[in-house]
Design a protein around this motif. Structure first.
Motif, PDB file in Angstrom:
ATOM      1  N   THR A  20       0.851  -1.208   0.105  1.00 11.33           N
ATOM      2  CA  THR A  20      -0.166   0.024  -0.140  1.00 11.33           C
ATOM      3  C   THR A  20       0.842   1.252   0.147  1.00 11.33           C
ATOM      4  O   THR A  20       0.502   2.293  -0.577  1.00 11.33           O
ATOM      5  CB  THR A  20      -0.929   0.048   1.226  1.00 11.33           C
ATOM      6  N   LEU A  21       2.027   1.325   0.846  1.00 10.93           N
ATOM      7  CA  LEU A  21       3.018   2.367   0.905  1.00 10.93           C
ATOM      8  C   LEU A  21       3.512   2.611  -0.633  1.00 10.93           C
ATOM      9  O   LEU A  21       3.669   3.823  -1.361  1.00 10.93           O
ATOM     10  CB  LEU A  21       4.097   2.034   1.867  1.00 10.93           C
ATOM     11  N   GLU A  22       3.824   1.553  -1.538  1.00 13.79           N
ATOM     12  CA  GLU A  22       4.210   1.744  -2.669  1.00 13.79           C
ATOM     13  C   GLU A  22       3.302   2.200  -3.627  1.00 13.79           C
ATOM     14  O   GLU A  22       3.725   3.259  -4.382  1.00 13.79           O
ATOM     15  CB  GLU A  22       4.718   0.309  -3.150  1.00 13.79           C
ATOM     16  N   ILE A  23       2.062   2.045  -3.530  1.00 13.41           N
ATOM     17  CA  ILE A  23       0.914   2.421  -4.170  1.00 13.41           C
ATOM     18  C   ILE A  23       1.018   3.907  -4.140  1.00 13.41           C
ATOM     19  O   ILE A  23       0.789   4.797  -5.027  1.00 13.41           O
ATOM     20  CB  ILE A  23      -0.211   1.822  -3.870  1.00 13.41           C
ATOM     21  N   ILE A  24       0.885   4.483  -2.788  1.00 14.86           N
ATOM     22  CA  ILE A  24       0.764   5.979  -2.532  1.00 14.86           C
ATOM     23  C   ILE A  24       2.130   6.742  -2.904  1.00 14.86           C
ATOM     24  O   ILE A  24       1.811   7.570  -3.296  1.00 14.86           O
ATOM     25  CB  ILE A  24       0.649   6.126  -0.842  1.00 14.86           C
ATOM     26  N   ASN A  25       3.178   5.979  -3.001  1.00 12.28           N
ATOM     27  CA  ASN A  25       4.339   6.681  -3.369  1.00 12.28           C
ATOM     28  C   ASN A  25       4.297   6.842  -4.846  1.00 12.28           C
ATOM     29  O   ASN A  25       4.728   7.969  -5.464  1.00 12.28           O
ATOM     30  CB  ASN A  25       5.649   5.667  -2.950  1.00 12.28           C
ATOM     31  N   TRP A  26       3.660   5.818  -5.606  1.00 10.70           N
ATOM     32  CA  TRP A  26       3.482   5.815  -6.902  1.00 10.70           C
ATOM     33  C   TRP A  26       2.462   6.980  -7.313  1.00 10.70           C
ATOM     34  O   TRP A  26       2.617   7.897  -8.244  1.00 10.70           O
ATOM     35  CB  TRP A  26       3.053   4.701  -7.692  1.00 10.70           C
ATOM     36  N   ILE A  27       1.480   7.060  -6.645  1.00  8.66           N
ATOM     37  CA  ILE A  27       0.307   8.115  -6.681  1.00  8.66           C
ATOM     38  C   ILE A  27       1.273   9.458  -6.742  1.00  8.66           C
ATOM     39  O   ILE A  27       1.012  10.481  -7.563  1.00  8.66           O
ATOM     40  CB  ILE A  27      -0.566   8.190  -5.893  1.00  8.66           C
ATOM     41  N   ARG A  28       2.052   9.803  -5.749  1.00  8.39           N
ATOM     42  CA  ARG A  28       2.562  11.003  -5.233  1.00  8.39           C
ATOM     43  C   ARG A  28       3.763  11.148  -6.628  1.00  8.39           C
ATOM     44  O   ARG A  28       3.889  12.303  -7.130  1.00  8.39           O
ATOM     45  CB  ARG A  28       3.503  10.808  -4.086  1.00  8.39           C
ATOM     46  N   SER A  29       4.499  10.052  -6.934  1.00  9.83           N
ATOM     47  CA  SER A  29       5.552  10.267  -8.162  1.00  9.83           C
ATOM     48  C   SER A  29       4.891  10.795  -9.178  1.00  9.83           C
ATOM     49  O   SER A  29       5.577  11.452 -10.060  1.00  9.83           O
ATOM     50  CB  SER A  29       6.369   9.180  -8.029  1.00  9.83           C
ATOM     51  N   GLU A  30       3.416  10.111  -9.623  1.00  5.94           N
ATOM     52  CA  GLU A  30       3.034  10.390 -10.743  1.00  5.94           C
ATOM     53  C   GLU A  30       2.142  11.864 -10.633  1.00  5.94           C
ATOM     54  O   GLU A  30       1.608  12.344 -11.742  1.00  5.94           O
ATOM     55  CB  GLU A  30       2.207   9.309 -11.133  1.00  5.94           C
TER      56      GLU A  30
END
Length: 296
Positions: free
Chosen positions: A181-191
């Motif tokens: 889930t943290l990886e998903i949130i980081n992806w949302i941030r990075s994009e």
């Protein structure tokens, strides 16, 4: 017609079997089954649900039971994750399935119009002022729908809009552990995404548990019917079950049985249900795609 005339117009009643390969997950196919049963009753058929555990159910014995009971039609519910075949001899039965999870044998099927669902969700985002959104899917869920999720997102991004940009995150599975889930949130941030959409069952809850604020940090659309606070695309699963019964009973009336030379596919519609998870972005304040940031 001659038979009905002899019976003074009485409707012939035939039995139907509903195979549920996900009977150990009661909620997985429940709405589809309810819709199928309701329609069978309306048409004067008696339908019975049979749990079909892949690798556990004896297909030969089950076939003998159906023949002994005079069952003429079979409706196969969607299969478990990563399962694409069912070891049952459908010869002589009118048989249909729901969705695309069953690859072998090839049966006529009723499936929700997945590509239109994705386009509906993306169009809703665009109409409400969003410019960068992301599709989050598991690889298995995408493959089970013949990659219609990813292809629909790609086609909308490339051919249907010059304003909305759509990014994709295809996960190995629907394991929403804290790390994932943290990886998903980081992806949302990075994009720098303003909103996301997904068909994964527990993704929204997992993101909120991890600290994301929906819709303050990013908007969310579920590609399935969800809670009243969530904007969602209602797949009308009872109606899908309804149409599956229509299809199998029509085959019985035409004396059609497996194998069918040209198995037909019926696509069913969905309905967008608006919730609070996709607030309107005013056109004069909508962030530019290059500067939009996620603050989760």
């Amino acid at each position: 017609m001659s038979q009905r005339a002899r019976q003074h117009g009485a409707r012939e009643t035939a039995n139907l079997a509903i195979f549920d390969p996900r009977s150990d997950e009661p909620s997985a196919n429940s709405e589809l089954i309810v819709g199928s049963l309701q329609r069978a009753s309306e048409l004067g058929y008696h339908a019975e649900v049979f749990p079909y555990r892949i690798g556990e159910t004896n297909p030969g014995r089950l076939r003998s039971i159906l023949q002994a009971r005079g069952i003429r039609g079979i409706v196969v519910m969607p299969l478990p994750v990563a399962t694409y075949t069912i070891d049952f001899d459908f010869a002589g039965f009118a048989a249909v399935t729901l969705g695309y999870s069953l690859v072998e044998p090839v049966l006529p099927r009723v499936a929700n119009d997945t590509q239109n669902n994705v386009h509906t969700a993306l169009r809703h985002y665009e109409e409400r002022g969003y410019r960068r959104v992301g599709l989050i899917m598991s690889d298995d869920a995408n493959r089970r729908m013949l990659c219609q999720y990813s292809s629909a997102a790609d086609s909308y991004d490339r051919f249907f809009s010059d304003k909305l940009r759509v990014k994709q995150l295809i996960l190995p599975n629907e394991d929403f552990s804290p790390e994932c889930t943290l990886e998903i949130i980081n992806w949302i941030r990075s994009e720098r995404l303003q909103g996301v959409l997904s068909s994964a069952q527990h993704i929204q809850e997992s993101l909120i548990i991890a600290g994301a604020r929906v819709p303050d940090d990013f908007a969310y659309i579920h590609l399935h019917r969800c809670g009243p606070e969530t904007t969602s695309v209602d797949q009308l699963r009872k109606f899908v079950g309804h149409k599956a019964t229509d299809l199998v009973t029509a085959m019985i009336q035409r004396n059609e049985s497996h194998p069918v030379q040209y198995p037909q596919i019926i696509a069913t519609p969905s309905v967008l249900v608006e919730g609070a998870s996709v607030p309107l972005i005013k056109s004069d304040s909508a962030p530019d795609a290059e500067t939009a940031m996620v603050t989760a």
